[in-house]
Scaffold this active site. Structure first.
Site, mmCIF file in Angstrom:
data_model
loop_
_atom_site.group_PDB
_atom_site.id
_atom_site.type_symbol
_atom_site.label_atom_id
_atom_site.label_comp_id
_atom_site.label_asym_id
_atom_site.label_seq_id
_atom_site.Cartn_x
_atom_site.Cartn_y
_atom_site.Cartn_z
ATOM 1 N N ASN A 11 -41.182 57.228 -27.566
ATOM 2 C CA ASN A 11 -42.317 56.563 -26.918
ATOM 3 C C ASN A 11 -41.729 55.584 -25.901
ATOM 4 O OD1 ASN A 11 -44.546 55.077 -26.211
ATOM 5 N ND2 ASN A 11 -44.860 54.153 -28.241
ATOM 6 N N TRP A 12 -41.750 55.988 -24.653
ATOM 7 C CA TRP A 12 -41.098 55.173 -23.614
ATOM 8 C C TRP A 12 -41.958 53.991 -23.193
ATOM 9 C CZ3 TRP A 12 -38.656 59.331 -19.769
ATOM 10 C CH2 TRP A 12 -37.781 60.151 -20.499
ATOM 11 N N LYS A 13 -43.178 53.935 -23.652
ATOM 12 C CA LYS A 13 -44.116 52.847 -23.317
ATOM 13 C C LYS A 13 -44.173 52.661 -21.795
ATOM 14 C CE LYS A 13 -43.348 50.980 -27.884
ATOM 15 N NZ LYS A 13 -43.312 49.834 -28.780
ATOM 16 N N HIS A 97 -51.861 53.940 -30.909
ATOM 17 C CA HIS A 97 -50.677 53.113 -31.132
ATOM 18 C C HIS A 97 -51.129 51.676 -31.374
ATOM 19 C CE1 HIS A 97 -47.019 50.865 -30.327
ATOM 20 N NE2 HIS A 97 -46.357 51.977 -30.595
ATOM 21 N N GLU A 99 -50.193 48.984 -30.225
ATOM 22 C CA GLU A 99 -50.356 48.198 -28.991
ATOM 23 C C GLU A 99 -51.697 48.518 -28.332
ATOM 24 O OE1 GLU A 99 -46.593 49.356 -27.291
ATOM 25 O OE2 GLU A 99 -45.598 48.222 -28.881
ATOM 26 N N GLU A 169 -46.501 53.267 -38.591
ATOM 27 C CA GLU A 169 -45.739 52.240 -37.889
ATOM 28 C C GLU A 169 -46.216 50.857 -38.327
ATOM 29 O OE1 GLU A 169 -44.010 53.914 -33.967
ATOM 30 O OE2 GLU A 169 -46.015 53.186 -33.568
ATOM 31 N N GLY A 175 -40.569 46.847 -32.518
ATOM 32 C CA GLY A 175 -39.899 46.039 -31.495
ATOM 33 C C GLY A 175 -39.359 44.719 -32.016
ATOM 34 N N SER A 215 -38.591 49.942 -35.127
ATOM 35 C CA SER A 215 -37.169 49.569 -35.106
ATOM 36 C C SER A 215 -36.243 50.623 -35.708
ATOM 37 C CB SER A 215 -36.961 48.206 -35.773
ATOM 38 O OG SER A 215 -37.667 47.199 -35.065
ATOM 39 N N GLY A 236 -39.319 53.727 -30.211
ATOM 40 C CA GLY A 236 -39.623 52.959 -29.004
ATOM 41 C C GLY A 236 -38.346 52.564 -28.287
HETATM 42 P P1 PGA Z 1 -39.701 50.387 -31.656
HETATM 43 O O1 PGA Z 1 -41.162 50.933 -31.287
HETATM 44 O O2 PGA Z 1 -38.853 51.568 -32.035
HETATM 45 O O3 PGA Z 1 -39.214 49.717 -30.377
HETATM 46 O O4 PGA Z 1 -39.864 49.421 -32.778
HETATM 47 C C1 PGA Z 1 -41.755 51.986 -32.000
HETATM 48 C C2 PGA Z 1 -43.119 52.277 -31.419
HETATM 49 O O5 PGA Z 1 -43.801 51.337 -30.991
HETATM 50 O O6 PGA Z 1 -43.567 53.447 -31.352
#
Ligand code: PGA
Length: 253
Positions: A11-13, A97, A99, A169, A175, A215, A236
């Site tokens: 997931n490159w966001k 997600h 976010e 998640e 993150g 993470s 991520g």
């Molecule tokens: P992260 O994000 O690996 O940076 O914790 C995972 C995600 O939000 O899909």
């Protein structure tokens, strides 16, 4: 022998210009283009979907988007439909997600509408769920996960459930560098599988792939993916660099 084929998605966001996206996809396909043991999915921002799709043509690496609207077309400024994603050779789409839930007000009801629209367009949804730290610490994890699973996957047929992927998640692990321990993650994955059994039956529950996200790094991937109910990961930060993403994918083999 694994029962379910692992699936690892990056997931490159909101990261990577088109040129950077091509470089990253090219480096990943060079090492993993022939990999048949794991489903590998790259989810760049909308602006880089076409370029990444071209970079990974004729490989085993697949393409996913990070969001979509549930309607086919219309007056929805700034939105993109499932059909539009299919046109760019997307096979997957990340939905709900944390976010999107936290910053853009997505509810289980919205995630459910999007999930149905994705399936109707032949896109495999990666449906994200997870509790916050406050919810976990107040002993509400089971209740929150149960509500999210039932709400986000409401009214899906057994066949649609099997085509869906769930990403667990925990919001406190995204993150933050704070990963759920393999035991903590396994406990929730087993809970999600038992909820799938209630929604359908045991055969369906045993077929649905459930990813862990939050993470994940090369150092912890293999142990997480080795848990009985963890079928790969949604990555991520560590997916933004070819070397770490490749090592994480290898941790699923
Ligand atoms: P992260 O994000 O690996 O940076 O914790 C995972 C995600 O939000 O899909």
């Amino acid at each position: 022998m694994r029962q379910r084929k692992p699936i690892v998605a990056g997931n490159w966001k909101m990261n990577k210009t088109v040129a950077e996206a091509i470089d990253l996809a090219t480096a990943i396909k060079r090492e993993l283009g022939d990999c048949k043991d794991v489903d590998i999915v790259l989810c760049p921002p909308f602006t880089a979907l076409k370029a990444v799709s071209e970079a990974i043509t004729d490989t085993h690496v697949d393409l996913g988007a990070q969001n979509m609207h549930w309607e086919k077309s219309g007056a929805y400024t700034g939105e993109v439909s499932a059909e539009m994603l299919r046109e760019l050779y997307c096979h997957y789409v990340i939905l709900g997600h944390s976010e999107r839930r936290a910053y853009f007000g997505e509810t289980d009801e919205i995630v459910n509408k999007k999930t149905k629209a994705a399936l109707a367009a032949n896109l495999q949804p990666i449906v994200c769920i997870g509790e916050t730290l406050a919810e976990r610490e107040s002993g509400r994890m089971t209740e929150v996960i149960t509500t999210q699973v039932r709400g986000s996957l409401a009214d899906l047929s057994p066949r649609e459930l099997v085509s869906s992927i769930i990403a667990y998640e925990p919001v406190w692990a995204i993150g933050t560098g704070r990963t759920a321990s393999p035991e903590q993650a396994q406990e929730v994955h087993a809970l999600i599988r038992s909820l799938l059994r209630e929604l359908a039956d045991d055969a369906v529950a045993q077929s649905v792939r459930i990813q862990y996200g939050g993470s994940v790094k090369p150092a912890n991937a293999r142990e997480l993916f080795g848990q009985p109910d963890i079928d790969g990961g949604l990555i991520g930060g560590a997916a933004l660099e070819a070397r770490s993403f490749i090592e994480i994918v290898r941790g699923a083999i």
